[in-house]
Motif scaffolding. Sequence first.
Motif, mmCIF file in Angstrom:
data_model
loop_
_atom_site.group_PDB
_atom_site.id
_atom_site.type_symbol
_atom_site.label_atom_id
_atom_site.label_comp_id
_atom_site.label_asym_id
_atom_site.label_seq_id
_atom_site.Cartn_x
_atom_site.Cartn_y
_atom_site.Cartn_z
ATOM 1 N N LYS A 242 0.828 -1.210 0.000
ATOM 2 C CA LYS A 242 0.000 0.000 0.000
ATOM 3 C C LYS A 242 0.860 1.258 0.000
ATOM 4 N N LEU A 243 1.892 1.261 0.823
ATOM 5 C CA LEU A 243 2.782 2.420 0.862
ATOM 6 C C LEU A 243 3.522 2.579 -0.454
ATOM 7 N N LEU A 244 3.859 1.471 -1.085
ATOM 8 C CA LEU A 244 4.545 1.529 -2.372
ATOM 9 C C LEU A 244 3.634 2.101 -3.452
ATOM 10 N N VAL A 245 2.370 1.707 -3.416
ATOM 11 C CA VAL A 245 1.409 2.259 -4.377
ATOM 12 C C VAL A 245 1.261 3.765 -4.172
ATOM 13 N N GLU A 246 1.203 4.209 -2.916
ATOM 14 C CA GLU A 246 1.101 5.640 -2.636
ATOM 15 C C GLU A 246 2.337 6.391 -3.121
ATOM 16 N N LEU A 247 3.497 5.765 -2.980
ATOM 17 C CA LEU A 247 4.732 6.385 -3.456
ATOM 18 C C LEU A 247 4.699 6.571 -4.965
ATOM 19 N N PHE A 248 4.313 5.537 -5.696
ATOM 20 C CA PHE A 248 4.239 5.631 -7.153
ATOM 21 C C PHE A 248 3.184 6.652 -7.592
ATOM 22 N N LYS A 249 2.100 6.693 -6.851
ATOM 23 C CA LYS A 249 1.039 7.636 -7.194
ATOM 24 C C LYS A 249 1.504 9.064 -6.998
ATOM 25 N N SER A 250 2.244 9.330 -5.914
ATOM 26 C CA SER A 250 2.748 10.680 -5.662
ATOM 27 C C SER A 250 3.773 11.105 -6.699
ATOM 28 N N MET A 251 4.454 10.130 -7.297
ATOM 29 C CA MET A 251 5.465 10.420 -8.309
ATOM 30 C C MET A 251 4.884 10.366 -9.724
ATOM 31 N N ASP A 252 3.598 10.115 -9.831
ATOM 32 C CA ASP A 252 2.911 10.033 -11.117
ATOM 33 C C ASP A 252 3.441 8.874 -11.971
ATOM 34 N N ARG A 253 3.878 7.832 -11.304
ATOM 35 C CA ARG A 253 4.315 6.619 -12.008
ATOM 36 C C ARG A 253 3.157 5.630 -12.012
ATOM 37 N N THR A 254 2.186 5.895 -12.886
ATOM 38 C CA THR A 254 0.930 5.144 -12.879
ATOM 39 C C THR A 254 1.120 3.689 -13.299
ATOM 40 N N GLU A 255 2.058 3.441 -14.221
ATOM 41 C CA GLU A 255 2.265 2.061 -14.674
ATOM 42 C C GLU A 255 2.837 1.205 -13.548
ATOM 43 N N ASP A 256 3.801 1.758 -12.815
ATOM 44 C CA ASP A 256 4.350 1.021 -11.676
ATOM 45 C C ASP A 256 3.295 0.805 -10.603
ATOM 46 N N MET A 257 2.457 1.812 -10.396
ATOM 47 C CA MET A 257 1.384 1.683 -9.418
ATOM 48 C C MET A 257 0.419 0.569 -9.824
ATOM 49 N N ALA A 258 0.093 0.490 -11.119
ATOM 50 C CA ALA A 258 -0.817 -0.551 -11.601
ATOM 51 C C ALA A 258 -0.217 -1.945 -11.425
ATOM 52 N N LEU A 259 1.085 -2.064 -11.701
ATOM 53 C CA LEU A 259 1.742 -3.364 -11.548
ATOM 54 C C LEU A 259 1.760 -3.808 -10.089
ATOM 55 N N MET A 260 1.966 -2.869 -9.172
ATOM 56 C CA MET A 260 1.961 -3.218 -7.754
ATOM 57 C C MET A 260 0.576 -3.666 -7.309
ATOM 58 N N GLN A 261 -0.446 -3.012 -7.814
ATOM 59 C CA GLN A 261 -1.802 -3.436 -7.467
ATOM 60 C C GLN A 261 -2.135 -4.790 -8.095
ATOM 61 N N TYR A 262 -1.646 -5.023 -9.300
ATOM 62 C CA TYR A 262 -1.867 -6.316 -9.954
ATOM 63 C C TYR A 262 -1.187 -7.448 -9.186
ATOM 64 N N ARG A 263 -0.070 -7.132 -8.571
ATOM 65 C CA ARG A 263 0.669 -8.158 -7.837
ATOM 66 C C ARG A 263 -0.123 -8.679 -6.641
ATOM 67 N N ASP A 264 -1.082 -7.925 -6.199
ATOM 68 C CA ASP A 264 -1.876 -8.360 -5.047
ATOM 69 C C ASP A 264 -2.722 -9.595 -5.343
ATOM 70 N N HIS A 265 -2.847 -9.976 -6.617
ATOM 71 C CA HIS A 265 -3.655 -11.158 -6.933
ATOM 72 C C HIS A 265 -3.042 -12.426 -6.340
ATOM 73 N N LEU A 266 -1.734 -12.371 -6.043
ATOM 74 C CA LEU A 266 -1.082 -13.540 -5.446
ATOM 75 C C LEU A 266 -1.619 -13.838 -4.057
#
Length: 492
Positions: free
Chosen positions: A237-261
């Motif tokens: 969650k903190l990593l997603v917030e970090l990517f979002k604050s940096m406008d790195r939307t693709e990295d944020m999406a990949l981190m959220q996708y990883r939660d399927h595990l």
Amino acid sequence: MMRGKPDEDDYWNSSKFKAFTFDDEDDDFTRLKESKRAVNSIRSLVEEEDEEDDVEKVSWSGEPVGSISWSVKETESSIRSTGEVRDQSFPKIHTAPSLPKNSSGYSLSSLFKGKAKTGSFQSFSESFGDPSIRNYAPELRKPKSEYKDYVSDWTPEETVKRMQQGKVYSLEKFRSLQDKLLLLDEAVNAHDGNVITAVLIYLKKSLSKEILFRELITREIALRHYIHYLKEIGEQKLLVELFKSMDRTEDMALMQYRDHLNVRDENKRRDFLKNCLSFPFSPDDATHVQDHYTLLERQIIIEANDKQVESSGQADIFKKYPRKASILNMPIITTLYYSCFYHYGESDGTFSSPANIRKTFRISDKQFLLTCLGARAKLKAWFDVDALFTTKNWLGYTKKRSPIGFHRIVDILQKNNAPVQVLQDYVNLVEDVEQKISLAQKYKCHDVIINTYRDLKDRQQLIVYRGKVEKGSSEYRKIEEILSNSQLRWKN
């Protein structure tokens, strides 16, 4: 017996019993005062006796009480009783052999007074001149400058050096934002990943995430270390917030996708992947997520259908080869192998058809051939194996072709215990002559070797090989017929 008046007075006056009077002072309080006066008189007698006799007051080891040697021994004994020195940075005091205990002339009153005989004190020069006393004397405390290891007033540069050297350090003194950033910059300049991570952990605890994210944007090296650290500890969650604050939307999406595990139930995982389709992935990642969702959706359908068919006993393939595991959440190649094993020959319109899976997930010809060959060879379906390589031209002629070398096909067939006749057909398709002969010798395909030497018109090699086969066998007779053929023109 009657007594006279004078006798009676003498009796009462001489008796130890007295009559009660209000003026009598022989009560408990009076006795207590008398006892106190008696004790005081005894103490004064003892003191006077000590002063008059001038008794020498010594310790149990014979040392005069109050002297320097007595003080040193008292210090040494107290250190020995504790068992260890308080500070390990001070050297331990080396003790000398203890003196024999003599009978003491030490008076009881000297325990309280500590008064020594005149002339019993040693001078400082005499005390330090005695070797035994020098051994017992404690060393003076070291200068304060030598104890800087235990003082936390270090600069950022000194703190980083201590961290690299594995010494004691403290980051709590860096309280202001400026000091913390100076410490982080110094850690980055040291090029030590462990130090950078340790400082980042402290900043994570002591700074708000908004301020920390803002400062890390301009520090690329520290940012990479921080992202790696969050991945290692699972702070998604903190990593997603970090990517979002940096406008790195693709990295944020990949981190959220990883939660399927973390989703165990296959139906909930399918729904989660469906929601991931709306995330801002890159084109390649979006295709991957779409294939993942489609594959899981098909696996759920195939698993439910095959489980029902297997339990009902309607299909012979499931009776002869029962399923050993579920197909859910398996890779695409495993799913294709399963389809080629249990659903080979089905129409393209079914989800479990190998052809449908090949088309939907864009599987290459080489990968499809290798997977399908392994599945059909496992079932000893040699006709299906031949069909994989048989092609027709526009004139209707058939020919075996393969996107991979036939020597690899021979190895796969041999691992699945293919008969010699099947192996010979595919060894003959190997184009390289030396490789063909090597494979034929390895798998004992005698006809291939004999025909190859005949086509090469190599009489000598044919004669040599005749000595390797069993005399009187069909291979031996075939070699004799070829050698006796007068129409062949041998090159040697």
